[in-house]
Write a protein that holds these residues in place. Structure first.
Motif, PDB file in Angstrom:
ATOM      1  N   ARG A  32     -83.661-146.148  -2.372  1.00 39.66           N
ATOM      2  CA  ARG A  32     -83.706-146.133  -0.905  1.00 39.66           C
ATOM      3  C   ARG A  32     -82.514-146.889  -0.329  1.00 39.66           C
ATOM      4  O   ARG A  32     -81.903-146.451   0.650  1.00 39.66           O
ATOM      5  N   THR A  35     -79.400-144.821  -0.727  1.00 41.12           N
ATOM      6  CA  THR A  35     -79.464-143.702   0.213  1.00 41.12           C
ATOM      7  C   THR A  35     -79.095-144.165   1.617  1.00 41.12           C
ATOM      8  O   THR A  35     -78.325-143.507   2.317  1.00 41.12           O
ATOM      9  N   ALA A  36     -79.618-145.315   2.021  1.00 42.53           N
ATOM     10  CA  ALA A  36     -79.294-145.875   3.335  1.00 42.53           C
ATOM     11  C   ALA A  36     -77.814-146.216   3.430  1.00 42.53           C
ATOM     12  O   ALA A  36     -77.163-145.934   4.444  1.00 42.53           O
ATOM     13  N   ARG A  38     -75.354-144.886   1.761  1.00 43.04           N
ATOM     14  CA  ARG A  38     -74.580-143.645   1.806  1.00 43.04           C
ATOM     15  C   ARG A  38     -74.578-143.063   3.214  1.00 43.04           C
ATOM     16  O   ARG A  38     -73.549-142.618   3.723  1.00 43.04           O
ATOM     17  N   ALA A  39     -75.731-143.077   3.870  1.00 41.16           N
ATOM     18  CA  ALA A  39     -75.824-142.553   5.239  1.00 41.16           C
ATOM     19  C   ALA A  39     -74.992-143.384   6.213  1.00 41.16           C
ATOM     20  O   ALA A  39     -74.566-142.885   7.245  1.00 41.16           O
ATOM     21  N   TYR A  49     -79.496-136.417  -3.467  1.00 46.82           N
ATOM     22  CA  TYR A  49     -79.669-137.383  -2.377  1.00 46.82           C
ATOM     23  C   TYR A  49     -78.367-137.599  -1.602  1.00 46.82           C
ATOM     24  O   TYR A  49     -78.386-137.821  -0.391  1.00 46.82           O
ATOM     25  N   ASP A  50     -77.238-137.516  -2.307  1.00 47.66           N
ATOM     26  CA  ASP A  50     -75.946-137.760  -1.680  1.00 47.66           C
ATOM     27  C   ASP A  50     -75.697-136.814  -0.513  1.00 47.66           C
ATOM     28  O   ASP A  50     -75.327-137.253   0.574  1.00 47.66           O
ATOM     29  N   ALA A  53     -78.104-137.577   2.472  1.00 46.12           N
ATOM     30  CA  ALA A  53     -77.813-138.864   3.114  1.00 46.12           C
ATOM     31  C   ALA A  53     -76.501-138.805   3.890  1.00 46.12           C
ATOM     32  O   ALA A  53     -76.416-139.291   5.024  1.00 46.12           O
ATOM     33  N   ALA A  88     -82.359-142.893   4.723  1.00 51.39           N
ATOM     34  CA  ALA A  88     -81.065-142.425   5.225  1.00 51.39           C
ATOM     35  C   ALA A  88     -80.982-142.597   6.738  1.00 51.39           C
ATOM     36  O   ALA A  88     -79.966-143.078   7.262  1.00 51.39           O
TER      37      ALA A  88
END
Length: 112
Positions: A32, A35-36, A38-39, A49-50, A53, A88
């Motif tokens: 998580r 992911t955050a 990356r966003a 996920y990339d 995000a 994200a």
């Protein structure tokens, strides 16, 4: 003595970050958090996920059904996929909030 009824936005933002990115859930908090990040413009993370995000960080409205479906398959449950999508969105939102606070502080100091 007068007390303020204004909420502490810094504390609220930190509570949100802790609950979404470090709290208990079906997904690993490290995933998580990546992911955050990356966003929020951070380094690439594992597929799929990339892609999701990055898209949420750039413009959530551009997110496709295929991106969500790929995350759903990889996450193996709707709850896990939701947690990653929320992570994200939280990462992107906190980045924008931090930028806004910085701009307000700079404007306040410039006018002083």
């Amino acid at each position: 003595m007068m007390t303020s009824s204004r909420p502490d936005h810094y504390a609220l933002a930190e509570t949100l970050r802790l609950r979404v990115l470090e709290g208990s859930g079906e997904t690993d908090p490290a995933v998580r958090q990546r992911t955050a990040a990356r966003a929020a413009g951070g380094p690439p993370i594992e597929a799929p996920y990339d892609d999701l995000a990055r898209q949420i960080g750039e413009s959530a409205s551009g997110t496709t059904d295929a991106q969500v479906a790929d995350v759903l398959v990889a996450a193996r449950s709707e709850k896990a996929a939701f947690e990653l999508i929320a992570a994200a969105a939280t990462g992107a939102a906190l980045l924008r909030w931090e930028r806004a606070i910085k701009a307000l502080e700079e404007a306040r100091h410039a006018s002083a």
